[in-house]
Motif scaffolding. Structure first.
Motif, PDB file in Angstrom:
ATOM      1  N   ALA A 162      29.540  20.460 -10.278  1.00  0.00           N
ATOM      2  CA  ALA A 162      29.994  21.445  -9.301  1.00  0.00           C
ATOM      3  C   ALA A 162      31.487  21.671  -9.927  1.00  0.00           C
ATOM      4  CB  ALA A 162      29.779  21.119  -7.709  1.00  0.00           C
ATOM      5  N   VAL A 163      32.087  22.776 -10.104  1.00  0.00           N
ATOM      6  CA  VAL A 163      33.277  22.922 -10.309  1.00  0.00           C
ATOM      7  C   VAL A 163      34.086  24.218  -9.658  1.00  0.00           C
ATOM      8  CG1 VAL A 163      32.529  24.460 -12.354  1.00  0.00           C
ATOM      9  CG2 VAL A 163      34.804  23.271 -12.364  1.00  0.00           C
ATOM     10  N   GLN A 164      35.493  23.909  -9.194  1.00  0.00           N
ATOM     11  CA  GLN A 164      35.863  24.767  -8.421  1.00  0.00           C
ATOM     12  C   GLN A 164      37.373  25.019  -8.746  1.00  0.00           C
ATOM     13  OE1 GLN A 164      35.255  24.947  -4.000  1.00  0.00           O
ATOM     14  NE2 GLN A 164      37.229  24.528  -3.517  1.00  0.00           N
ATOM     15  N   GLY A 165      37.728  26.128  -8.875  1.00  0.00           N
ATOM     16  CA  GLY A 165      39.176  26.651  -9.095  1.00  0.00           C
ATOM     17  C   GLY A 165      39.224  28.141  -9.310  1.00  0.00           C
ATOM     18  N   THR A 166      40.537  28.296  -9.941  1.00  0.00           N
ATOM     19  CA  THR A 166      40.557  29.822 -10.226  1.00  0.00           C
ATOM     20  C   THR A 166      39.675  30.303 -11.086  1.00  0.00           C
ATOM     21  OG1 THR A 166      42.173  29.333 -11.990  1.00  0.00           O
ATOM     22  CG2 THR A 166      43.236  29.568  -9.986  1.00  0.00           C
ATOM     23  N   ALA A 167      39.432  31.612 -11.331  1.00  0.00           N
ATOM     24  CA  ALA A 167      38.395  32.136 -12.336  1.00  0.00           C
ATOM     25  C   ALA A 167      38.565  31.525 -13.683  1.00  0.00           C
ATOM     26  CB  ALA A 167      38.326  33.586 -12.330  1.00  0.00           C
ATOM     27  N   GLN A 168      39.953  31.635 -14.245  1.00  0.00           N
ATOM     28  CA  GLN A 168      40.349  31.473 -15.598  1.00  0.00           C
ATOM     29  C   GLN A 168      39.981  29.783 -15.942  1.00  0.00           C
ATOM     30  OE1 GLN A 168      40.980  33.409 -18.448  1.00  0.00           O
ATOM     31  NE2 GLN A 168      40.218  31.310 -19.159  1.00  0.00           N
ATOM     32  N   ARG A 169      40.450  29.052 -14.790  1.00  0.00           N
ATOM     33  CA  ARG A 169      40.099  27.668 -15.066  1.00  0.00           C
ATOM     34  C   ARG A 169      38.673  26.994 -15.074  1.00  0.00           C
ATOM     35  NH1 ARG A 169      45.251  24.695 -12.114  1.00  0.00           N
ATOM     36  NH2 ARG A 169      46.869  25.833 -13.531  1.00  0.00           N
ATOM     37  N   VAL A 170      37.983  27.951 -14.168  1.00  0.00           N
ATOM     38  CA  VAL A 170      36.640  27.584 -13.908  1.00  0.00           C
ATOM     39  C   VAL A 170      35.924  27.968 -15.090  1.00  0.00           C
ATOM     40  CG1 VAL A 170      34.216  28.264 -12.906  1.00  0.00           C
ATOM     41  CG2 VAL A 170      36.295  27.580 -11.321  1.00  0.00           C
ATOM     42  N   ALA A 171      36.241  29.281 -15.811  1.00  0.00           N
ATOM     43  CA  ALA A 171      35.721  29.707 -17.052  1.00  0.00           C
ATOM     44  C   ALA A 171      36.101  28.655 -18.451  1.00  0.00           C
ATOM     45  CB  ALA A 171      36.147  30.875 -17.187  1.00  0.00           C
ATOM     46  N   ASP A 172      37.184  28.138 -18.207  1.00  0.00           N
ATOM     47  CA  ASP A 172      37.632  27.062 -18.993  1.00  0.00           C
ATOM     48  C   ASP A 172      36.598  26.008 -19.149  1.00  0.00           C
ATOM     49  OD1 ASP A 172      39.516  28.922 -20.238  1.00  0.00           O
ATOM     50  OD2 ASP A 172      41.254  27.839 -19.258  1.00  0.00           O
ATOM     51  N   MET A 173      36.356  25.437 -18.090  1.00  0.00           N
ATOM     52  CA  MET A 173      35.608  24.285 -17.792  1.00  0.00           C
ATOM     53  C   MET A 173      34.230  24.422 -18.030  1.00  0.00           C
ATOM     54  SD  MET A 173      35.570  20.971 -16.740  1.00  0.00           S
ATOM     55  CE  MET A 173      34.695  19.853 -16.340  1.00  0.00           C
ATOM     56  N   LEU A 174      33.706  25.800 -17.776  1.00  0.00           N
ATOM     57  CA  LEU A 174      32.306  26.181 -18.355  1.00  0.00           C
ATOM     58  C   LEU A 174      32.237  26.015 -19.784  1.00  0.00           C
ATOM     59  CD1 LEU A 174      31.314  28.945 -15.626  1.00  0.00           C
ATOM     60  CD2 LEU A 174      30.828  26.584 -15.544  1.00  0.00           C
ATOM     61  N   ARG A 175      33.291  26.643 -20.607  1.00  0.00           N
ATOM     62  CA  ARG A 175      33.148  26.671 -22.046  1.00  0.00           C
ATOM     63  C   ARG A 175      33.182  25.314 -22.428  1.00  0.00           C
ATOM     64  NH1 ARG A 175      35.732  30.688 -22.414  1.00  0.00           N
ATOM     65  NH2 ARG A 175      38.153  30.019 -21.708  1.00  0.00           N
ATOM     66  N   TRP A 176      33.925  24.342 -21.877  1.00  0.00           N
ATOM     67  CA  TRP A 176      33.783  22.764 -22.073  1.00  0.00           C
ATOM     68  C   TRP A 176      32.198  22.233 -22.057  1.00  0.00           C
ATOM     69  CZ3 TRP A 176      32.764  18.123 -20.189  1.00  0.00           C
ATOM     70  CH2 TRP A 176      32.800  17.211 -20.970  1.00  0.00           C
ATOM     71  N   LEU A 177      31.853  22.623 -20.725  1.00  0.00           N
ATOM     72  CA  LEU A 177      30.288  22.210 -20.366  1.00  0.00           C
ATOM     73  C   LEU A 177      29.576  22.349 -21.491  1.00  0.00           C
ATOM     74  CD1 LEU A 177      30.799  22.323 -16.530  1.00  0.00           C
ATOM     75  CD2 LEU A 177      30.753  20.129 -17.955  1.00  0.00           C
ATOM     76  N   ARG A 178      29.616  23.576 -22.213  1.00  0.00           N
ATOM     77  CA  ARG A 178      28.669  24.307 -22.836  1.00  0.00           C
ATOM     78  C   ARG A 178      28.353  23.353 -24.085  1.00  0.00           C
ATOM     79  NH1 ARG A 178      30.507  29.285 -21.285  1.00  0.00           N
ATOM     80  NH2 ARG A 178      28.575  30.464 -20.202  1.00  0.00           N
ATOM     81  N   THR A 179      29.448  22.423 -24.498  1.00  0.00           N
ATOM     82  CA  THR A 179      29.317  21.614 -25.722  1.00  0.00           C
ATOM     83  C   THR A 179      29.522  20.115 -25.120  1.00  0.00           C
ATOM     84  OG1 THR A 179      31.698  21.724 -26.288  1.00  0.00           O
ATOM     85  CG2 THR A 179      29.755  23.127 -27.436  1.00  0.00           C
ATOM     86  N   GLY A 180      30.129  19.905 -24.055  1.00  0.00           N
ATOM     87  CA  GLY A 180      30.483  18.702 -23.637  1.00  0.00           C
ATOM     88  C   GLY A 180      31.421  17.709 -24.714  1.00  0.00           C
ATOM     89  N   PRO A 181      31.149  16.322 -24.712  1.00  0.00           N
ATOM     90  CA  PRO A 181      31.814  15.527 -25.442  1.00  0.00           C
ATOM     91  C   PRO A 181      31.303  15.509 -26.825  1.00  0.00           C
ATOM     92  CG  PRO A 181      30.536  14.283 -23.838  1.00  0.00           C
ATOM     93  CD  PRO A 181      30.668  15.613 -23.512  1.00  0.00           C
ATOM     94  N   GLU A 182      31.843  14.972 -27.872  1.00  0.00           N
ATOM     95  CA  GLU A 182      31.441  15.010 -29.166  1.00  0.00           C
ATOM     96  C   GLU A 182      29.996  14.299 -29.333  1.00  0.00           C
ATOM     97  OE1 GLU A 182      32.915  12.852 -33.172  1.00  0.00           O
ATOM     98  OE2 GLU A 182      34.300  14.072 -32.227  1.00  0.00           O
ATOM     99  N   SER A 183      29.815  13.368 -28.541  1.00  0.00           N
ATOM    100  CA  SER A 183      28.546  12.505 -28.622  1.00  0.00           C
ATOM    101  C   SER A 183      27.569  13.119 -27.768  1.00  0.00           C
ATOM    102  CB  SER A 183      28.860  11.057 -27.982  1.00  0.00           C
ATOM    103  OG  SER A 183      29.515  11.089 -26.801  1.00  0.00           O
ATOM    104  N   ALA A 184      27.703  13.903 -27.230  1.00  0.00           N
ATOM    105  CA  ALA A 184      26.384  14.944 -26.364  1.00  0.00           C
ATOM    106  C   ALA A 184      26.001  15.951 -27.460  1.00  0.00           C
ATOM    107  CB  ALA A 184      26.990  15.528 -25.182  1.00  0.00           C
ATOM    108  N   ASN A 185      24.697  16.308 -26.942  1.00  0.00           N
ATOM    109  CA  ASN A 185      23.885  17.383 -27.572  1.00  0.00           C
ATOM    110  C   ASN A 185      23.398  18.308 -26.542  1.00  0.00           C
ATOM    111  OD1 ASN A 185      22.370  19.251 -29.236  1.00  0.00           O
ATOM    112  ND2 ASN A 185      21.117  17.603 -30.119  1.00  0.00           N
TER     113      ASN A 185
END
Length: 90
Positions: free
Chosen positions: A45-68
């Motif tokens: 669950a992520v909450q914040g301004t539209a831009q910051r939430v969009a940035d977090m969603l972009r990161w979640l699409r790939t996650g850390p380097e070790s994730a797939n």
């Protein structure tokens, strides 16, 4: 302020996904929570301004380097105003 609920599947447990998500959320200045689910996915669950939430969603699409990440489902949720941090809950 907006809030999103995300379910991420793939190789997302045992790879530092939750801890990396918390670090990224703190860097971006969003609040919320992350937890492992019994089915092997990760719920966020992520909450914040539209831009910051969009940035977090972009990161979640790939996650850390070790994730797939194989799939990524996002749902809009009514914002919760009293959160002050991003936490690991399970």
């Amino acid at each position: 302020m907006e809030r999103k609920f995300v379910v991420v599947t793939g190789i997302v447990q045992g790879v530092g996904f939750r801890f990396s998500a918390q670090r990224e959320a703190e860097r971006l200045g969003v609040t919320g929570r992350v937890r492992n689910r019994n089915d092997g996915s990760v719920e966020v669950a992520v909450q914040g301004t539209a831009q910051r939430v969009a940035d977090m969603l972009r990161w979640l699409r790939t996650g850390p380097e070790s994730a797939n990440v194989r799939s990524f489902e996002v749902t809009d949720v009514v914002p919760v105003d009293d959160e002050t941090q991003f936490s690991i809950t399970g």
